[in-house]
Design an enzyme around this catalytic site. Structure first.
Site, mmCIF file in Angstrom:
data_model
loop_
_atom_site.group_PDB
_atom_site.id
_atom_site.type_symbol
_atom_site.label_atom_id
_atom_site.label_comp_id
_atom_site.label_asym_id
_atom_site.label_seq_id
_atom_site.Cartn_x
_atom_site.Cartn_y
_atom_site.Cartn_z
ATOM 1 N N GLY A 1 0.851 -1.193 0.000
ATOM 2 C CA GLY A 1 0.000 0.000 0.000
ATOM 3 C C GLY A 1 0.877 1.229 0.000
ATOM 4 N N ASP B 1 -5.346 1.759 5.395
ATOM 5 C CA ASP B 1 -6.759 2.101 5.538
ATOM 6 C C ASP B 1 -7.259 1.590 6.895
ATOM 7 O OD1 ASP B 1 -9.496 2.362 5.339
ATOM 8 O OD2 ASP B 1 -9.543 1.855 3.206
#
Lengths: 231, 445
Positions: free
Chosen positions: A48, A129
């Site tokens: 990510g 996230d």
């Protein structure tokens, strides 16, 4: 788009197995012209990677190491690609930034398609996230079941780095990593002496944003323990 | 026309004397004697009331909201400003056009000593444990336990201790449950391992050093091997499938067979991770394909000629080097021989044609059992199931017609009057649901 659902069927490209992956497209500088083989393997992964800030700072710090960023959002990946091309072009004479690149992928599903067992020495999870909702917790990048996969692609002694500005997520990641039999938490002293932690705190775009907003940054690092004897 | 619902699956005991069959949300038991006599010996129906379950959850959520509002000192008010007192929570009911809810039973499995039968119920996403009373004439199965799970169990396997059930669910998690424990009210278990993909099959194996391993297959082409009980240690992945894996089965000498959305059957040595061979069946199956194999309209091309087919199930008979599989919505089973000389080499043994589409395949001893989608059979309904046996004299598999026909008779006789097991054409449970596992990468970002 700010989010991407890791559970949906995306149009993704991934190799059938790690042996089928052609890394020379991502790191042409490390392809042996005579044999056509790669001279190095990727050993650092930024899962990510977002806008790629971490990789760009890691690149000169680990000039002899191949670093890969994985990002699920298409536009963000395209941006990082362009950014790396620009950086490479600006430093052509000294072959700068040849050791970093990005690919679009779903690490939660296809990490083992890219990396062999024990291939990685460092994995970064920076500002993932948070998925606040209880029922979305499986979408978090750190879960006890995914940690077994991360442990499998990490070599013994390899390091997992985590950083977040969300306290609840930090506690969640620490809890799951501490509970996992193949990881052990590293001390604050270790964190303070490690150059990657320093880069991670300051390099990423998310990190800078938190800095501007004077928010907290929670860091936790873990070592991949040796695989125990099979019972 | 009302007809008896096709059998969705069968399972035979090792000695062949007991056959369990799934029809809708019921498990039927039949006794078979070698003198070709069938006897109907019991039916168990899942009468779990989903509405009650939903009601429980809705009430719980209402209580939670009320207490939350109380702590925040918030009073609910109507538009006029009067305070609202919450009455009993409303139970949501599916509206017009909502997809029908089917309460499937799936995954029949007997414990090694055959004293218990394990099955999964969709109604409350549970694993059912039955005790098998072979002596009973009317009720062979008795439900002893019901373990409900947060996500739908999709495959089960039994560990070597014969007491632990390994449950793989549609969300990608694997749980282990002790058959002797009692189900808890609140589900607190952590998965022992997990994929971020729907799990399609699970298999427990043992290596030469006496280590137990769990093999799991998923919708993302993966076959993963993990140690048990140290499930956090991934042994390896078997890479090679390019489409989903729907079914796996094990043979001796660490041989694993797998199949799904690919044109090939894969044979592996799960100990070394080597892909021993692949068997391309696409040419063999071509004559059996039909309109049901055209790709769904939104993935179809203008010529309407994209064909998609997949293996629904692969099953191995013990003791003999033969494995059978069938392609969803086709009228044949294909039997392959696993070479003894060249380890894991697959070759065509036989194709057996059947009158209707195959719905399920299972194997026991020297026999394959299949069930058929016999909705289109003429006046007298027949061909519910076929028993396909190996005949060592001419080294061939043949349908045991006598046994199969008599089985049809006992089914017709015992179920004809049972309105729960009869169905109009529209009430037939979905019998073809494997093809939908194919991924088309519809989401771009």
């Amino acid at each position: 788009r700010a989010h991407s659902n890791p559970f949906s069927d995306h149009q993704l490209e991934y190799p059938v197995s790690p042996q089928d992956m052609d890394w020379s497209k991502l790191y042409p500088h490390y392809k042996d012209a005579e044999t056509g083989q790669m001279t190095k393997k990727v050993t650092i992964a930024d899962i990510g990677c977002g806008f790629g800030g971490l990789m760009i700072d890691l690149s000169p710090a680990f000039p002899e190491t191949l670093i890969l960023g994985m990002e699920i959002r298409v536009q963000v990946t395209n941006y990082v690609e362009d950014r790396i091309i620009a950086l490479r072009n600006n430093t052509l004479s000294r072959h700068g930034f040849q050791n970093i690149n990005v690919l679009r992928g779903n690490a939660m599903k296809f990490l083992p398609n890219f990396f062999e067992k024990g291939q990685l020495s460092k994995m970064f999870f920076c500002f993932p996230d948070p998925h606040f909702k209880q029922r979305k917790h499986k979408a978090r990048i750190i879960t006890n079941t995914l940690l077994s996969e991360y442990a499998s692609v990490l070599k013994e002694g390899g390091i997992v780095y985590t950083i977040t500005d969300v306290k609840d997520l930090h506690e969640w990641m620490v809890k799951h990593l501490e509970e996992h039999p193949l990881f052990e938490r590293l001390s604050t002293e270790w964190e303070n002496s490690d150059k990657c932690v320093k880069i991670m705190r300051n390099a990423t775009e998310e990190g800078k944003k938190v800095e501007r907003k004077k928010g907290d940054k929670f860091v936790a690092c873990f070592r991949r323990l040796p695989t125990p004897t099979i019972l | 026309m009302t007809l008896i619902h096709p059998l969705q699956n069968t399972l035979t005991s090792r000695d062949g004397s007991l056959v369990f069959a799934i029809v809708k949300n019921s498990i039927l038991s039949f006794k078979y004697q070698s003198s070709n006599q069938w006897e109907f010996v019991g039916k168990w129906t899942d009468d779990f009331d989903k509405a009650q379950d939903i009601k429980k959850n809705v009430t719980k959520e209402q209580q939670r909201q009320i207490s939350e509002n109380d702590t925040k000192n918030k009073k609910l008010k109507s538009n006029k400003g009067d305070s609202i007192i919450k009455t009993e929570a409303k139970i949501p009911a599916p509206g017009i056009g909502a997809p029908p809810i089917y309460s499937y039973i799936r995954n029949l499995q007997l414990t090694p000593d055959e004293s218990k039968l394990i099955a999964c119920a969709d109604s409350d996403k549970s694993v059912l444990i039955f005790t098998v009373d072979r002596a009973s004439k009317t009720n062979v199965l008795k439900l002893s336990k019901r373990f409900s799970f947060p996500k739908r169990p999709n495959a089960i396997s039994i560990a070597e201790d014969a007491a632990t059930v390994i449950v793989a669910d549609k969300f990608g998690d694997v749980y282990s449950i002790d058959m002797n424990s009692s189900p808890e009210d609140k589900f607190t278990q952590e998965p022992i391992l997990g994929h971020v993909s729907m799990l399609t099959d699970v298999c427990m194996v043992k290596d030469s050093e006496d280590h137990q391993l769990i093999i799991t297959s998923d919708r993302d082409e993966h076959i993963r091997i993990s140690y048990y009980p140290q499930c956090y240690i991934v042994d390896k992945w078997l890479f090679g499938h390019k489409h989903f894996v729907s079914s796996i089965c094990c043979d001796k000498d660490h041989v694993l067979l797998s199949a799904g959305g690919d044109n090939e059957i894969f044979a592996w040595d799960w100990k070394t991770g080597e892909n021993l061979s692949t068997f391309d069946y696409s040419d063999l199956i071509k004559p059996y394909l039909n309109d049901q194999h055209l790709a769904p309209s939104r993935f179809q091309n203008e010529e309407n000629d994209i064909i998609e087919f997949c293996v629904s199930k692969i099953a191995k008979i013990n003791n003999l080097p033969f494995v059978a599989f069938f392609v969803e919505a086709t009228k044949c089973i294909i039997i392959l021989e696993i070479s003894g000389k060249e380890k894991g080499k697959l070759s065509l043994k036989q194709i057996i044609d059947l009158p209707y589409n195959i719905i399920s395949l299972s194997a026991q001893n020297d026999e394959f059992q299949i069930t058929l989608d016999n909705q289109k059979s003429p006046q007298v309904q027949s061909s519910f199931a076929k028993f396909i046996q190996y005949n060592s004299n001419d080294d061939k598999f043949v349908i045991n017609d006598e046994k199969s026909n008599l089985f049809d008779e006992v089914i017709t006789k015992s179920l004809q009057e049972d309105s729960n097991l009869n169905a109009e054409e529209d009430d037939i449970y979905p019998l073809y649901n494997i093809a939908s596992l194919r991924k088309h990468g519809e989401h771009y970002s």
